[in-house]
Design a protein around this motif. Structure first.
Motif, mmCIF file in Angstrom:
data_model
loop_
_atom_site.group_PDB
_atom_site.id
_atom_site.type_symbol
_atom_site.label_atom_id
_atom_site.label_comp_id
_atom_site.label_asym_id
_atom_site.label_seq_id
_atom_site.Cartn_x
_atom_site.Cartn_y
_atom_site.Cartn_z
ATOM 1 N N MET A 162 -12.966 -6.342 -15.395
ATOM 2 C CA MET A 162 -13.921 -5.256 -15.174
ATOM 3 C C MET A 162 -13.194 -3.997 -14.700
ATOM 4 O O MET A 162 -12.220 -4.097 -13.955
ATOM 5 N N LYS A 163 -13.694 -2.863 -15.098
ATOM 6 C CA LYS A 163 -12.978 -1.624 -14.807
ATOM 7 C C LYS A 163 -13.360 -1.056 -13.442
ATOM 8 O O LYS A 163 -13.606 0.130 -13.317
ATOM 9 N N ALA A 164 -13.487 -1.910 -12.460
ATOM 10 C CA ALA A 164 -13.886 -1.404 -11.149
ATOM 11 C C ALA A 164 -13.187 -2.184 -10.048
ATOM 12 O O ALA A 164 -12.892 -3.364 -10.196
ATOM 13 N N VAL A 165 -12.938 -1.497 -8.943
ATOM 14 C CA VAL A 165 -12.427 -2.153 -7.764
ATOM 15 C C VAL A 165 -13.618 -2.281 -6.805
ATOM 16 O O VAL A 165 -14.500 -1.413 -6.793
ATOM 17 N N GLY A 166 -13.660 -3.391 -6.066
ATOM 18 C CA GLY A 166 -14.784 -3.605 -5.154
ATOM 19 C C GLY A 166 -14.418 -3.275 -3.716
ATOM 20 O O GLY A 166 -13.299 -3.543 -3.280
ATOM 21 N N ILE A 167 -15.345 -2.663 -3.007
ATOM 22 C CA ILE A 167 -15.150 -2.459 -1.565
ATOM 23 C C ILE A 167 -16.374 -3.009 -0.856
ATOM 24 O O ILE A 167 -17.507 -2.631 -1.187
ATOM 25 N N ILE A 168 -16.163 -3.924 0.058
ATOM 26 C CA ILE A 168 -17.278 -4.474 0.825
ATOM 27 C C ILE A 168 -17.208 -3.908 2.238
ATOM 28 O O ILE A 168 -16.176 -4.029 2.912
ATOM 29 N N LEU A 169 -18.290 -3.271 2.636
ATOM 30 C CA LEU A 169 -18.331 -2.681 3.972
ATOM 31 C C LEU A 169 -18.885 -3.718 4.933
ATOM 32 O O LEU A 169 -20.065 -4.058 4.881
#
Lengths: 424, 374
Positions: free
Chosen positions: B1-8
């Protein structure tokens, strides 16, 4: 390359034909046990808990499930940069292609694997026992005696000793003689099929016996070394150890987990048993369910009544169904209103609604009276049982059965239905 | 997938009461077997997002312990991985994360070094299951600068006063935000999940920092809603946010409903969690359990109704547990009655006690008695 003090070789190639339809499509070490585990989890967990981090698993019979279960050994922390778990199936060479013809022959064909780690000791294990054992303590014993071979042994009741290979040893553990299934045993110390060899002794013996057909540890290698050096020792083990080689002992060992405080306790923090968790969600007990004296695996959904049973992960038991004194393995479905008593139902099997599984009187099994002799209904994995049929005791079912396979909707006691399974 | 994930996952919540003493909300046990952050992590993993960062700050030990290996969510990869972004002291920064935007700004180096064109930002306090590819498709189709996942509160749920209320036009573009309104009859709320082009995020974080605003919603979304094209995407399926004792209790109890349990537990997009290797749950002869979720490792000799038992709960003979959530590794002595309670983890409850909350308001029970003297 760094050496390992001891390398374990786990013999997991046998069919375990005395488990009948349970091992039709899978090797015995991969058979489910205790609602969550597979039999091989016990020796593998013992290895890592004993600090043995290099394990060769010898596979031959129907090893697909074994391979997917073990993978690279993550559940047992056996995924290592150096060592870890290695699956060792038979292979072809320039000269020949040989199956493993016996337990010792399998090790002989994999001497290369052992030598890669230059171990001083080799631990030989079977894949068909339920127990917790610290192999390091056994190794300490082996070293203290300066032994060539140490055989783990267990005292068994005298009347049962004739079912085992027994050893006759002095008070120091030094073995004087062996008796294989003796009619009149002169010792009750039974061999558990767990051996520690000094690596050089093992290698010498395996090479000397390489042309022995069906080369076996108990029959050939140990007598050969005993003859030569008289330096074999018996290590007495006094914990829980259960052979699950027959349907009766397999069922019994599962049922022993249900006692208020089971002798084989899976709940202690010390010496955990590890396994590959395919299902992690919680189990759900419905509004009208009643579950007593049972253990239930993760993700099971129970709407009916369960007692005295071992229920695997992801099993579904319908409304008004009643399961007693049975083992239901992973992902099987028991339809609504079905009554199951004294049955072993293997993985991914669907039993229809309003069936009766296990009723009436005992009758000798017509197909294989030696294997099916324990008054149990045994259903193999990936089978199905149609709605509304009645199944007698001491029976076996394998494959997708249809209503016409049951005469008058019944399978009489002692009968079997085994359907040819083609490629799916 | 062309996205990086950030979990707050760095926030604290005073409204979690005593439950916040032990852990951040993202590490709260949910549905017996899981922790809150597992839902965001599993959704990212199942959407084939390979690089995921978790921003932690408040009471993070329990959360860090849960994330001590990335393999359970399939993030232990050469291409990507799981990153824990904790506040650090550097030559030009010596403050804690001052807000959600600041927590990302302080790790702007991480964002600059990624090569994925998009960033998915998710709160670690939400229970949901989604395919981020769908949101990304929507984001691209709308040529949006920022896409916000929104959900509609149903009449049976609480009102929107503890959420961010979103208003949008017919095209889906967000026209107004109202953060935690004192009174509202609107039901469309911000689900705490955003997709944004990585370069746009870097630019906005830089700007917010220069302007000394540190909160992502107030400092970026609300402030630039007219300048940037912000679109609202309707998040399908179940969504809930854990921020108060009541919402925590309700979210857990939702898992006893058939449709919610099926939504999360059947089908291929599974929820993953750290392997704990507890044995199967054991029911002794006097057990009586109905309409309850039971995790592995429990041993039950008493009565359990309409409740959720996390891993390794021991229920002695004669106990009655009703409408309660018991967290992991709790020992309950004989004949103790628990109704409408949340029992804190690793507690030991003495025999013959009675704990009761009220039907609308669960009581939090924290009992740290000596385990082996009772």
């Amino acid at each position: 390359m760094a050496k390992k003090e001891m390398v374990a070789m786990l013999l997991a190639g046998g069919q375990g034909s005395r488990l009948g339809v349970l091992t039709e499509d899978t090797a015995k070490p991969a058979v489910s046990f205790g609602g969550k585990y597979r039999i091989i989890d016990f020796p593998l967990s013992n290895c890592i808990n004993s600090g043995v981090d290099t394990v060769g698993v010898l596979t031959q019979y129907r090893h697909l499930r074994l391979n997917t279960h073990i993978g690279i050994g993550i559940p047992w922390d056996l995924d290592r940069n150096h060592g870890g778990v290695t699956l060792l199936p038979p292979y072809e060479t320039n000269e020949a292609s040989n199956w493993y013809s016996g337990t010792a022959n399998a090790i002989y064909q994999n001497l290369e694997f052992i030598e890669e780690y230059s171990p001083e000791y080799v631990l030989i294990l079977g894949g068909d026992h339920i127990y917790k054992m610290d192999y390091q303590v056994m190794l300490d014993f082996h070293k203290s005696r300066g032994a060539d071979i140490t055989i783990a042994c267990m005292p068994v009741p005298w009347e049962e000793a004739s079912r085992f290979g027994v050893v006759i040893a002095d008070e120091n553990g030094s073995i004087k003689d062996f008796e294989e299934k003796p009619a009149h045993p002169s010792s009750n110390l039974a061999s558990m099929g767990i051996y520690i060899f000094s690596a050089s002794v093992l290698k010498e013996a395996l090479i000397a016996l390489k042309d022995q057909p069906g080369c076996d540890f108990g029959m050939h290698v140990i007598p050969y070394i005993h003859e030569k050096s008289h330096n074999c020792y018996a290590y007495e083990f006094n914990g829980y150890w259960k052979d699950v080689g027959t349907l009766g002992s397999y069922w019994q060992a599962n049922m022993e987990l249900l006692d208020d405080v089971p002798e084989f306790n899976l709940y202690e923090e010390f010496w955990k048993v590890y396994t590959k968790n395919d299902i992690i969600r919680p189990q759900y007990l419905g509004p009208h369910s009643r579950v007593t004296r049972s253990i239930v695996g993760e993700g099971a959904v129970i709407m009916g009544e369960v007692s005295g049973s071992v229920i695997g992960a992801g099993v579904e038991i319908g409304e008004d169904a009643r399961v007693t004194d049975s083992i239901i393995m992973e992902n099987s479905v028991i339809g609504a209103g079905t009554v199951v008593d004294k049955a072993i139902i293997a993985e991914n099997t669907v039993v229809g609604v309003d069936c009766v599984v296990g009723e009436g009187e005992y009758a000798d099994n017509v197909y294989n009276p030696k294997v099916y002799a324990f008054d149990l209904v045994t259903v193999s994995e990936n089978s199905s049982v149609p709605d509304g049929v009645r199944i007698g005791r001491n029976t076996a079912i394998s494959g997708k059965t249809l209503p016409e396979d049951y005469k008058n909707g019944k399978l009489a006691a002692g009968q079997v239905i085994i359907k040819e399974v083609g490629p799916a | 997938m062309k996205a990086v994930g950030i979990i707050l996952a760095g926030g604290s919540s005073s409204r979690m009461g005593a439950l916040a003493d032990k852990r951040a909300v993202a590490a709260m046990p949910v549905a017996g077997s899981f922790r809150c952050i597992d839902f965001a992590l599993s959704s990212l993993s199942n959407s084939h997002c390979q690089r995921v960062a978790v921003c932690t700050q408040f009471n993070a030990r329990s959360l860090n312990q849960h994330l001590n290996s990335s393999k359970w969510w399939d993030f232990g990869r050469k291409q990507g991985g799981l990153y824990l972004l904790t506040p650090t002291v550097t030559a030009d920064n010596d403050s804690w994360y001052r807000g959600t935007a600041d927590s990302m700004y302080q790790n702007i180096g991480f964002l600059r070094e990624c090569h994925e064109p998009y960033v998915i930002i998710s709160s670690g306090d939400c229970v949901y299951k989604t395919d981020f590819n769908r949101i990304l498709d929507y984001h691209i189709a709308k040529s949006a600068d920022i896409t916000i996942a929104v959900t509609t509160l149903s009449p049976s749920q609480e009102d929107a006063t503890r959420f961010g209320v979103v208003t949008r036009d017919e095209d889906g573009r967000v026209t107004d935000f109202e953060e935690k309104p004192e009174k509202t009859d609107k039901t469309l709320i911000n689900a705490g999940i955003y997709i944004i082009r990585r370069r746009v995020l870097i630019e906005m974080l830089d700007r917010a920092n220069r302007e000394k605003t540190y909160d992502f919603v107030r400092g970026i979304l609300m402030k630039y809603k007219d300048e940037k094209k912000i679109y609202a995407y309707d998040l399908p399926g179940y969504w809930n946010n854990i921020a108060t004792v009541d919402s925590y209790y309700r979210t857990n109890m939702d898992f006893l409903k058939k449709d919610v349990a099926q939504y999360f537990f059947s089908g291929y997009n599974e929820i993953y969690t750290k392997a704990e290797d507890e044995p199967p749950a054991k029911y002794n002869p006097d057990a009586s359990v109905s309409n309850s979720l039971i995790a592995s490792g429990c041993i039950i000799s008493g009565t359990v109704e309409n409740s959720i038992l996390s891993r390794k709960v021991y229920v002695s003979r004669g106990c009655v547990i009703r409408n309660s959530v018991i967290l992991n590794d709790v020992y309950i002595g004989e004949n103790t009655v628990i109704e409408n309670c949340i029992v804190e983890s690793r507690g030991t409850l003495r025999p013959n006690k009675r704990y009761a909350g009220s039907p609308g308001h669960a009581r939090v029970v924290v009992e740290d008695n000596e385990r082996y003297l009772i």
